[in-house]
Design an enzyme around this catalytic site. Structure first.
Site, mmCIF file in Angstrom:
data_model
loop_
_atom_site.group_PDB
_atom_site.id
_atom_site.type_symbol
_atom_site.label_atom_id
_atom_site.label_comp_id
_atom_site.label_asym_id
_atom_site.label_seq_id
_atom_site.Cartn_x
_atom_site.Cartn_y
_atom_site.Cartn_z
ATOM 1 C CB SER A 12 30.679 49.442 40.240
ATOM 2 O OG SER A 12 29.635 48.629 40.881
ATOM 3 C CG HIS A 37 30.704 47.368 35.987
ATOM 4 N ND1 HIS A 37 31.377 46.688 35.230
ATOM 5 C CD2 HIS A 37 30.567 46.910 37.380
ATOM 6 C CE1 HIS A 37 31.745 45.484 35.809
ATOM 7 N NE2 HIS A 37 31.187 45.370 37.114
ATOM 8 C CG ASP A 39 29.183 45.113 40.162
ATOM 9 O OD1 ASP A 39 29.765 44.139 39.262
ATOM 10 O OD2 ASP A 39 29.570 46.270 40.444
ATOM 11 C CG MET A 41 26.606 40.852 43.186
ATOM 12 S SD MET A 41 27.303 41.346 44.694
ATOM 13 C CE MET A 41 28.613 42.552 44.082
ATOM 14 C CG HIS A 70 30.676 41.734 36.778
ATOM 15 N ND1 HIS A 70 31.538 42.129 37.627
ATOM 16 C CD2 HIS A 70 30.965 40.468 36.455
ATOM 17 C CE1 HIS A 70 32.339 41.151 38.246
ATOM 18 N NE2 HIS A 70 31.900 40.204 37.453
ATOM 19 C CG MET A 72 29.844 38.754 40.244
ATOM 20 S SD MET A 72 29.997 40.211 40.951
ATOM 21 C CE MET A 72 29.055 41.285 40.389
ATOM 22 C CG MET A 141 36.750 39.277 39.356
ATOM 23 S SD MET A 141 35.582 40.800 39.086
ATOM 24 C CE MET A 141 35.417 41.329 40.818
ATOM 25 C CG ASP A 176 34.838 44.636 38.977
ATOM 26 O OD1 ASP A 176 34.710 45.502 39.807
ATOM 27 O OD2 ASP A 176 33.673 44.022 38.402
HETATM 28 C C1 DX5 Z 1 32.504 43.535 43.041
HETATM 29 C C2 DX5 Z 1 32.083 44.204 42.003
HETATM 30 C C3 DX5 Z 1 32.674 45.417 41.629
HETATM 31 C C4 DX5 Z 1 32.703 46.478 42.577
HETATM 32 C C5 DX5 Z 1 33.876 47.457 42.562
HETATM 33 O O1 DX5 Z 1 32.072 42.188 43.284
HETATM 34 O O2 DX5 Z 1 32.092 43.296 40.925
HETATM 35 O O3 DX5 Z 1 32.192 45.935 40.441
HETATM 36 O O4 DX5 Z 1 31.561 47.176 42.764
HETATM 37 O O5 DX5 Z 1 33.928 48.239 43.711
HETATM 38 P P1 DX5 Z 1 35.011 49.076 44.195
HETATM 39 O O6 DX5 Z 1 35.389 50.024 43.012
HETATM 40 O O7 DX5 Z 1 34.450 49.715 45.467
HETATM 41 O O8 DX5 Z 1 36.004 47.904 44.527
HETATM 42 ZN ZN ZN Z 2 31.841 44.284 38.992
#
Ligand code: DX5
Ligand code: ZN
Length: 229
Positions: A12, A37, A39, A41, A70, A72, A141, A176
């Site tokens: 990620s 990956h 993320d 948000m 991904h 969110m 998750m 994840d």
């Molecule tokens: C959390 C994200 C993850 C996160 C994982 O909301 O969706 O992808 O970056 O990070 P680690 O591996 O540090 O838990």
């Molecule tokens: Zn993620």
């Protein structure tokens, strides 16, 4: 993007240097990442804000493997075309992000992407029972989404249920949150094949010292495959 159940490591870039995404992506891919990956948000569905479709489009030329986006965010549907235009290979929406995940998954596929559905820790496996033929990936998750570097929450019984519900459908199980060499074997043994890892991949390395990324990726993969150093 062909389907198989071998272990795939998806770093990620939430844990990368935010001023240097292009080189960071090249570094992790050259060091063995299978997918990248990303993320997204929105500061609304989760209490943190990262980047949107314009940034994701700028990442695209650097990603030679699979761009795994991904979301969110809520709502999802108004942004699906923008992420298709940005070049996402897999676009994952949270089941908790709205009342019409069935329609969202159809729309993601109609826009030409693989459709993923993500489940927060509090959401049961059964929530996807009627979605299994509409998705290419179920993201379990193992932290509450929003931040990297959180402690792993054990979801192995949920993973086992999903693995059995999926049967021989070509659906990936992605994990994840909090994946590292100590937790990877648990989720792999339960049936996961795509392991997202942020902090455990990027810790200790940099684009000037990319071998560390390689060692971190290898340690997670070996642990998941039951290879002990
Ligand atoms: C959390 C994200 C993850 C996160 C994982 O909301 O969706 O992808 O970056 O990070 P680690 O591996 O540090 O838990
Ligand atoms: Zn993620």
């Amino acid at each position: 993007m062909s389907f198989d159940r071998s272990i795939k490591i998806a770093p990620s870039i939430l844990s990368a240097d935010f001023a240097n995404f292009g080189q960071e992506i090249q570094a992790i891919e050259s060091q063995g990442a299978d997918w990248v990956h990303i993320d997204v948000m929105d500061g609304h569905f989760v209490p943190n804000l990262t980047f949107g479709p314009m940034a994701v489009k700028a990442f695209r030329p650097h990603v030679k493997t699979v761009m795994d986006v991904h979301l969110m965010i809520a709502p999802v549907d108004p942004y699906i075309d923008a992420y298709a235009d940005a070049g996402a290979d897999v676009l994952t929406a949270h089941i908790e992000a709205g009342p019409h995940i069935h329609r969202t998954l159809q729309a993601i596929r109609a826009a030409g992407m693989k459709a993923g559905v993500a489940l927060n820790p509090g959401t049961p496996a059964e929530a996807v029972a009627h979605l299994l033929d509409l998705t290419e990936l179920i993201c379990v998750m193992t932290v509450n989404p929003g931040f990297g570097g959180q402690k792993f929450i054990d979801m192995t019984s949920k993973i086992r249920s999903l693995r059995s519900m999926i049967g021989d459908r070509p659906v990936h199980i992605e994990i994840d949150g909090g994946v590292d060499p100590s937790t990877a074997p648990l989720v792999a043994e339960a049936g996961a094949d795509v392991l997202v890892a942020g902090s455990a991949v990027f810790k200790g390395g940099s684009v000037d010292d990319p071998d560390v990324y390689g060692a971190n990726i290898r340690n997670i993969r070996d642990a998941a495959n039951g290879v002990w150093a």
